[in-house]
Design a protein around this motif. Structure first.
Motif, PDB file in Angstrom:
ATOM      1  N   LEU A   1       8.031  -7.924   2.470  1.00 41.01           N
ATOM      2  CA  LEU A   1       8.580  -8.446   3.718  1.00 41.01           C
ATOM      3  C   LEU A   1       7.544  -9.294   4.444  1.00 41.01           C
ATOM      4  CD1 LEU A   1      10.134  -5.063   4.914  1.00 41.01           C
ATOM      5  CD2 LEU A   1      11.320  -6.931   3.751  1.00 41.01           C
ATOM      6  N   PRO A   2       7.983 -10.262   5.265  1.00 40.28           N
ATOM      7  CA  PRO A   2       7.031 -11.102   5.998  1.00 40.28           C
ATOM      8  C   PRO A   2       6.126 -10.294   6.932  1.00 40.28           C
ATOM      9  CG  PRO A   2       9.257 -12.033   6.124  1.00 40.28           C
ATOM     10  CD  PRO A   2       9.386 -10.687   5.500  1.00 40.28           C
ATOM     11  N   GLU A   3       6.654  -9.186   7.490  1.00 43.40           N
ATOM     12  CA  GLU A   3       5.872  -8.399   8.443  1.00 43.40           C
ATOM     13  C   GLU A   3       5.198  -7.187   7.794  1.00 43.40           C
ATOM     14  OE1 GLU A   3      10.144  -6.877   8.658  1.00 43.40           O
ATOM     15  OE2 GLU A   3       9.120  -8.787   8.393  1.00 43.40           O
ATOM     16  N   ALA A   4       4.956  -7.247   6.492  1.00 42.48           N
ATOM     17  CA  ALA A   4       4.384  -6.109   5.761  1.00 42.48           C
ATOM     18  C   ALA A   4       3.060  -5.660   6.375  1.00 42.48           C
ATOM     19  CB  ALA A   4       4.167  -6.510   4.303  1.00 42.48           C
ATOM     20  N   PRO A   5       2.881  -4.334   6.553  1.00 47.41           N
ATOM     21  CA  PRO A   5       1.625  -3.831   7.131  1.00 47.41           C
ATOM     22  C   PRO A   5       0.458  -4.017   6.154  1.00 47.41           C
ATOM     23  CG  PRO A   5       3.034  -2.014   6.424  1.00 47.41           C
ATOM     24  CD  PRO A   5       3.842  -3.264   6.257  1.00 47.41           C
ATOM     25  N   PRO A   6      -0.614  -4.731   6.547  1.00 40.86           N
ATOM     26  CA  PRO A   6      -1.650  -5.109   5.595  1.00 40.86           C
ATOM     27  C   PRO A   6      -2.432  -3.952   4.984  1.00 40.86           C
ATOM     28  CG  PRO A   6      -2.265  -5.736   7.826  1.00 40.86           C
ATOM     29  CD  PRO A   6      -0.846  -5.298   7.881  1.00 40.86           C
ATOM     30  N   LEU A   7      -2.844  -2.975   5.792  1.00 41.27           N
ATOM     31  CA  LEU A   7      -3.662  -1.877   5.242  1.00 41.27           C
ATOM     32  C   LEU A   7      -2.846  -0.990   4.308  1.00 41.27           C
ATOM     33  CD1 LEU A   7      -5.752  -0.826   8.377  1.00 41.27           C
ATOM     34  CD2 LEU A   7      -6.541  -2.078   6.372  1.00 41.27           C
TER      35      LEU A   7
ATOM     36  N   LEU B   1       7.024 -10.298  22.655  1.00 43.58           N
ATOM     37  CA  LEU B   1       5.578 -10.510  22.713  1.00 43.58           C
ATOM     38  C   LEU B   1       4.838  -9.243  22.290  1.00 43.58           C
ATOM     39  CD1 LEU B   1       3.139 -12.276  23.463  1.00 43.58           C
ATOM     40  CD2 LEU B   1       3.358 -11.424  25.817  1.00 43.58           C
ATOM     41  N   THR B   2       5.330  -8.085  22.710  1.00 45.13           N
ATOM     42  CA  THR B   2       4.689  -6.819  22.337  1.00 45.13           C
ATOM     43  C   THR B   2       4.744  -6.602  20.829  1.00 45.13           C
ATOM     44  OG1 THR B   2       5.428  -5.889  24.443  1.00 45.13           O
ATOM     45  CG2 THR B   2       4.612  -4.340  22.803  1.00 45.13           C
ATOM     46  N   VAL B   3       5.936  -6.738  20.258  1.00 46.46           N
ATOM     47  CA  VAL B   3       6.117  -6.538  18.815  1.00 46.46           C
ATOM     48  C   VAL B   3       5.289  -7.551  18.024  1.00 46.46           C
ATOM     49  CG1 VAL B   3       7.802  -6.622  16.928  1.00 46.46           C
ATOM     50  CG2 VAL B   3       8.422  -5.546  19.092  1.00 46.46           C
ATOM     51  N   THR B   4       5.351  -8.819  18.440  1.00 47.63           N
ATOM     52  CA  THR B   4       4.665  -9.890  17.726  1.00 47.63           C
ATOM     53  C   THR B   4       3.152  -9.750  17.829  1.00 47.63           C
ATOM     54  OG1 THR B   4       6.509 -11.374  18.196  1.00 47.63           O
ATOM     55  CG2 THR B   4       4.466 -12.392  17.505  1.00 47.63           C
ATOM     56  N   SER B   5       2.650  -9.497  19.032  1.00 45.80           N
ATOM     57  CA  SER B   5       1.197  -9.400  19.203  1.00 45.80           C
ATOM     58  C   SER B   5       0.643  -8.167  18.504  1.00 45.80           C
ATOM     59  CB  SER B   5       0.820  -9.397  20.684  1.00 45.80           C
ATOM     60  OG  SER B   5       1.374  -8.288  21.356  1.00 45.80           O
ATOM     61  N   ASN B   6       1.433  -7.080  18.444  1.00 44.93           N
ATOM     62  CA  ASN B   6       0.989  -5.902  17.691  1.00 44.93           C
ATOM     63  C   ASN B   6       0.831  -6.249  16.213  1.00 44.93           C
ATOM     64  OD1 ASN B   6       0.632  -2.834  17.509  1.00 44.93           O
ATOM     65  ND2 ASN B   6       2.289  -3.172  16.060  1.00 44.93           N
ATOM     66  N   ARG B   7       1.790  -7.009  15.682  1.00 49.85           N
ATOM     67  CA  ARG B   7       1.736  -7.426  14.281  1.00 49.85           C
ATOM     68  C   ARG B   7       0.545  -8.366  14.037  1.00 49.85           C
ATOM     69  NH1 ARG B   7       7.030 -10.347  12.388  1.00 49.85           N
ATOM     70  NH2 ARG B   7       7.867  -8.385  13.127  1.00 49.85           N
ATOM     71  N   ILE B   8       0.368  -9.322  14.918  1.00 51.86           N
ATOM     72  CA  ILE B   8      -0.729 -10.290  14.791  1.00 51.86           C
ATOM     73  C   ILE B   8      -2.082  -9.591  14.842  1.00 51.86           C
ATOM     74  CG2 ILE B   8      -1.922 -12.158  16.033  1.00 51.86           C
ATOM     75  CD1 ILE B   8       0.866 -13.190  16.864  1.00 51.86           C
ATOM     76  N   CYS B   9      -2.242  -8.703  15.811  1.00 51.90           N
ATOM     77  CA  CYS B   9      -3.552  -8.070  16.007  1.00 51.90           C
ATOM     78  C   CYS B   9      -3.824  -6.972  14.973  1.00 51.90           C
ATOM     79  CB  CYS B   9      -3.666  -7.529  17.434  1.00 51.90           C
ATOM     80  SG  CYS B   9      -3.646  -8.847  18.676  1.00 51.90           S
ATOM     81  N   SER B  10      -2.778  -6.345  14.429  1.00 49.79           N
ATOM     82  CA  SER B  10      -2.974  -5.398  13.322  1.00 49.79           C
ATOM     83  C   SER B  10      -3.538  -6.129  12.111  1.00 49.79           C
ATOM     84  CB  SER B  10      -1.645  -4.731  12.947  1.00 49.79           C
ATOM     85  OG  SER B  10      -1.177  -3.921  13.986  1.00 49.79           O
ATOM     86  N   ARG B  11      -2.999  -7.316  11.850  1.00 51.21           N
ATOM     87  CA  ARG B  11      -3.490  -8.120  10.724  1.00 51.21           C
ATOM     88  C   ARG B  11      -4.923  -8.587  10.981  1.00 51.21           C
ATOM     89  NH1 ARG B  11      -0.467  -9.799   6.554  1.00 51.21           N
ATOM     90  NH2 ARG B  11       1.284  -8.867   7.641  1.00 51.21           N
ATOM     91  N   PHE B  12      -5.205  -8.961  12.237  1.00 49.58           N
ATOM     92  CA  PHE B  12      -6.555  -9.412  12.587  1.00 49.58           C
ATOM     93  C   PHE B  12      -7.559  -8.275  12.411  1.00 49.58           C
ATOM     94  CE2 PHE B  12      -9.877 -10.174  15.861  1.00 49.58           C
ATOM     95  CZ  PHE B  12     -10.405 -11.345  15.335  1.00 49.58           C
ATOM     96  N   LEU B  13      -7.189  -7.063  12.841  1.00 45.96           N
ATOM     97  CA  LEU B  13      -8.073  -5.902  12.689  1.00 45.96           C
ATOM     98  C   LEU B  13      -8.331  -5.607  11.217  1.00 45.96           C
ATOM     99  CD1 LEU B  13      -9.480  -3.372  14.037  1.00 45.96           C
ATOM    100  CD2 LEU B  13      -7.348  -2.162  13.575  1.00 45.96           C
ATOM    101  N   ALA B  14      -7.288  -5.720  10.396  1.00 43.68           N
ATOM    102  CA  ALA B  14      -7.419  -5.397   8.976  1.00 43.68           C
ATOM    103  C   ALA B  14      -8.180  -6.475   8.211  1.00 43.68           C
ATOM    104  CB  ALA B  14      -6.030  -5.211   8.359  1.00 43.68           C
TER     105      ALA B  14
END
Length: 438
Positions: free
Chosen positions: A412-418, A169-182
């Motif tokens: 990659l599917p989890e690529a960092p958006p910024l 949940l920590t890893v997934t929500s960090n990924r989800i919310c990083s994308r939401f912020l960006a």
């Protein structure tokens, strides 16, 4: 306080965060008592803001501090409170071995706990605060229990299994919310839609759009929420909807959705690679009338959805650029006196710039996803040498490293958006990008 400020100033050092936390805790201890003077907090927070504005301030450095310090009083304090560092592009926390954890814990339990909270929270700074609190609390409980256990190895194994869902949940929500912020809510919805289109290209736009909108709603409601179970509850509800809709359409989704642990099912879906592109008729562009009509944004999104499922290897960063370009096109033309003339003119220029980028990125990521990395680099080096016969070995090596870096980070599917947005070239009109755009 350590977690909150490590999230907020994710580029700050442990010592800088420590100074700030010490001041905040001291302020709370002094002013949050029944006997405290009514002006205690105001005076203390003012002193803290003055200290933040000193040239030798021990607190985390921030580019916006000078602008805040030009103000006075409450305006300065509110400005300083709003400052935050951009999130880390990729989590940097690496969990030590069980033996190393226990060695550090035994040397100084308090120092160990503080440093772990800082490192973990700054790495996963976009995970909601309640998720981080729960994850770090159970981790520290695990360490303090297992490091004094007569059978530490068995203890760690049992505890890690029990906290696996919370770690995911920590890893997934960090990924989800990083994308939401960006991206913001609308663009997150499109990004998720495009990802689903590439994973299950046989599903229709009407099937996938509600799931994408639901995912964006989860981000919108829970990324900044302090409700303890918001992300966990809403994410599980979302996973159930995805599994119900797509398990019957795609065998891979059915496999991911078999497990009883919905969080693991969701992680499985996120990590799923794109499916091969089906044979579909050529997609037709939306008309000028459709683009500038009441549902113009929906027509543009539908077109990009069709593009995504025909190009399964097209990375999120390029699709996001196309989404931005479509929005910009509508914004610049639909309010003019002659929208059709404006759209026709700008479309041609956009196609000239973006279509080569789409082809190049889809081919690059297609090769990266299929080949072992060394073979990928070998073929990439050969293709660059053919495309740029006049380039020197140093120039070819630089181009090779640029493309390999983009592929290994952004395909990659989890690529960092910024980070990946910065790596997408602006188009073939830029001379230094010409080779990458061809």
């Amino acid at each position: 306080t350590i977690i909150a400020n490590s999230r907020k100033y994710s580029n700050g050092t442990f010592e800088e965060i420590g100074h700030l936390v010490q001041e905040i805790v001291s302020l709370a201890e002094t002013c949050c008592t029944d006997r405290a003077d009514p002006s205690c907090y105001d005076a203390g927070s003012t002193a803290l803001s003055v200290k933040s504005c000193r040239a030798d301030s021990p607190f985390p450095a921030h580019p916006g501090t000078a602008e805040c310090c030009a103000h006075e009083g409450l305006e300065r304090k509110l400005c300083l409170a709003a400052l935050r560092h951009p999130p880390q592009p990729l989590p940097r926390y690496l969990q030590p071995s069980d033996e190393e954890l226990c060695q550090a814990f035994r040397q100084d339990p308090r120092e160990f706990a503080d440093r772990f909270l800082y490192e973990y929270a700054s790495s996963y700074s976009q995970a909601p605060l309640p998720v981080l609190l729960g994850s770090t609390r159970t981790f520290l409980s695990m360490v303090s229990t297992c490091c004094i256990s007569p059978a530490p190895t068995a203890c760690f194994l049992k505890e890690k299994l029990e906290r696996k869902a919370l770690s995911l949940l920590t890893v997934t929500s960090n990924r989800i919310c990083s994308r939401f912020l960006a991206y913001g809510k609308d663009k997150v919805s499109f990004s998720y839609l495009a990802s689903l289109a590439q994973k299950v290209p046989t599903a229709s736009f009407e099937d996938l759009l509600p799931l994408a909108e639901d995912a964006a709603e989860v981000s919108s409601q829970c990324c900044d929420s302090e409700a303890e179970d918001c992300m966990h509850k809403k994410l599980l509800e979302h996973v159930a909807k995805v599994c119900t809709t797509l398990s019957v359409r795609d065998e891979r989704f059915a496999d991911c959705c078999k497990g009883k642990n919905l969080m693991q099912n969701h992680f499985c879906i996120l990590a799923m690679p794109p499916a091969p592109a089906p044979r579909l008729p050529e997609v037709s562009d939306p008309t000028n009338k459709e683009l500038c009509g009441k549902e113009g944004a929906l027509h543009a999104t539908r077109f990009l959805f069709e593009l995504a499922r025909r190009h399964p290897s097209l990375p999120d960063a390029v699709l996001a650029k196309l989404y931005d370009s479509a929005g910009k096109l509508r914004g610049e033309c639909c309010s003019t006196k002659d929208p059709s003339a404006c759209l026709d003119s700008k479309r041609k220029r956009m196609e000239a710039e973006l279509l080569p980028l789409v082809e190049t990125a889809a081919q690059l990521c297609g090769h990266y996803n299929k080949l072992p990395f060394l073979e990928f680099k070998k073929r990439l080096r050969e293709s660059l040498a053919q495309a740029e016969p006049g380039a020197s070995p140093a120039q070819l090596e630089q181009l090779l490293e640029q493309r390999a870096s983009f592929a290994s980070t952004c395909c990659l599917p989890e690529a960092p958006p910024l980070l990946c947005a910065a790596k997408v070239p602006p188009g073939p009109s830029c001379p230094r990008c010409r080779c990458r755009a061809r």
